[in-house]
Design an enzyme around this catalytic site. Structure first.
Site, PDB file in Angstrom:
ATOM      1  N   TYR A  22       0.834  -1.196   0.000  1.00 23.42           N
ATOM      2  CA  TYR A  22       0.000   0.000   0.000  1.00 23.42           C
ATOM      3  C   TYR A  22       0.874   1.254   0.000  1.00 23.42           C
ATOM      4  O   TYR A  22       0.663   2.181  -0.781  1.00 23.42           O
ATOM      5  CB  TYR A  22      -0.940  -0.029   1.213  1.00 23.42           C
ATOM      6  CG  TYR A  22      -1.712   1.251   1.426  1.00 23.42           C
ATOM      7  CD1 TYR A  22      -2.747   1.608   0.568  1.00 23.42           C
ATOM      8  CD2 TYR A  22      -1.416   2.103   2.480  1.00 23.42           C
ATOM      9  CE1 TYR A  22      -3.456   2.782   0.756  1.00 23.42           C
ATOM     10  CE2 TYR A  22      -2.118   3.275   2.681  1.00 23.42           C
ATOM     11  CZ  TYR A  22      -3.135   3.611   1.817  1.00 23.42           C
ATOM     12  OH  TYR A  22      -3.832   4.775   1.994  1.00 23.42           O
ATOM     13  N   GLU A  44     -11.510   6.154   5.207  1.00 23.03           N
ATOM     14  CA  GLU A  44     -10.878   6.903   6.300  1.00 23.03           C
ATOM     15  C   GLU A  44     -11.886   7.155   7.419  1.00 23.03           C
ATOM     16  O   GLU A  44     -11.533   7.130   8.591  1.00 23.03           O
ATOM     17  CB  GLU A  44     -10.287   8.226   5.802  1.00 23.03           C
ATOM     18  CG  GLU A  44      -9.061   8.084   4.923  1.00 23.03           C
ATOM     19  CD  GLU A  44      -7.803   7.587   5.621  1.00 23.03           C
ATOM     20  OE1 GLU A  44      -7.768   7.508   6.873  1.00 23.03           O
ATOM     21  OE2 GLU A  44      -6.837   7.270   4.916  1.00 23.03           O
ATOM     22  N   TRP A  52      -5.304   2.169  10.362  1.00 25.40           N
ATOM     23  CA  TRP A  52      -5.442   1.975   8.926  1.00 25.40           C
ATOM     24  C   TRP A  52      -5.156   0.519   8.572  1.00 25.40           C
ATOM     25  O   TRP A  52      -5.749  -0.033   7.652  1.00 25.40           O
ATOM     26  CB  TRP A  52      -4.524   2.914   8.141  1.00 25.40           C
ATOM     27  CG  TRP A  52      -4.686   2.677   6.679  1.00 25.40           C
ATOM     28  CD1 TRP A  52      -3.778   2.126   5.822  1.00 25.40           C
ATOM     29  CD2 TRP A  52      -5.856   2.935   5.886  1.00 25.40           C
ATOM     30  NE1 TRP A  52      -4.318   2.020   4.557  1.00 25.40           N
ATOM     31  CE2 TRP A  52      -5.594   2.512   4.576  1.00 25.40           C
ATOM     32  CE3 TRP A  52      -7.111   3.475   6.180  1.00 25.40           C
ATOM     33  CZ2 TRP A  52      -6.526   2.617   3.541  1.00 25.40           C
ATOM     34  CZ3 TRP A  52      -8.048   3.581   5.146  1.00 25.40           C
ATOM     35  CH2 TRP A  52      -7.746   3.160   3.855  1.00 25.40           C
TER      36      TRP A  52
END
Length: 189
Positions: A22, A44, A52
């Site tokens: 990522y 988010e 995350w």
């Protein structure tokens, strides 16, 4: 498997190959696709109070659950779909966050129907330019994220406080906050 010899931001170092991938391929890359900008803003929002890493590892389940984040489809979700999502162990089962995503889809579609492109809206706050951090300090929020947060809230979006918005700005490349020495950092000219 991402190259372990590359110098990355500290949060992407470690044994999580998905986080490294990522970081290497997505985080901080300027995203101009309106649907993807919306998807990342919604994800988010789901991150609020979590990490995350948790969201990233559930991202494919989120995509399946939310019709691959097609705003027109998500905007039509009703109570039956909300109940199904609240029961889906593959995602974060927060009713408030699920309803915020459905509401966010409706706002996105309303903007589009009025001729307002979500990508142009998002990038208008920086005149289309990437903001480059100093590579050392990572603020939780900035005056710019506060400004964007206020406008998103004014439009009715939920889970878009300045901290969430700043994390989103970093994720979609509106801000380049790669650490000094990170191989992905934008070089100032």
């Amino acid at each position: 498997m991402p190259n372990p010899s590359l110098h990355r931001c500290s949060w992407a170092n470690g044994d999580d190959a998905l986080m490294a991938k990522y970081h290497d391929e997505e985080w901080g890359v300027p995203q101009r696709d309106p649907r993807m900008l919306w998807e990342m803003l919604m994800l988010e929002g789901f991150q609020a109070g979590l990490s995350w890493r948790t969201i990233l590892h559930k991202r494919e389940a989120f995509r399946k659950a939310f019709a691959h984040f097609d705003p027109a489809k998500v905007a039509r979700f009703g109570e039956k779909q909300v109940e199904k999502l609240v029961a889906d162990a593959g995602i974060i089962r927060s009713r408030a966050k699920i309803e915020a995503t459905i509401g966010g889809a409706r706002i996105y579609c309303d903007m589009r129907e009025r001729g307002e492109d979500f990508a142009r809206f998002c990038w208008s706050f920086t005149d289309g330019k990437v903001l480059v951090g100093n590579g050392r300090d990572l603020p939780a929020s900035t005056p710019k994220s506060e400004e964007i947060s206020r406008e998103l809230k004014r439009r009715g979006f939920k889970f878009v406080g300045p901290v969430i918005v700043y994390a989103w700005m970093q994720a979609v490349g509106i801000v380049d906050d790669h650490a000094a020495g990170c191989f992905r950092r934008t070089r100032r000219r």
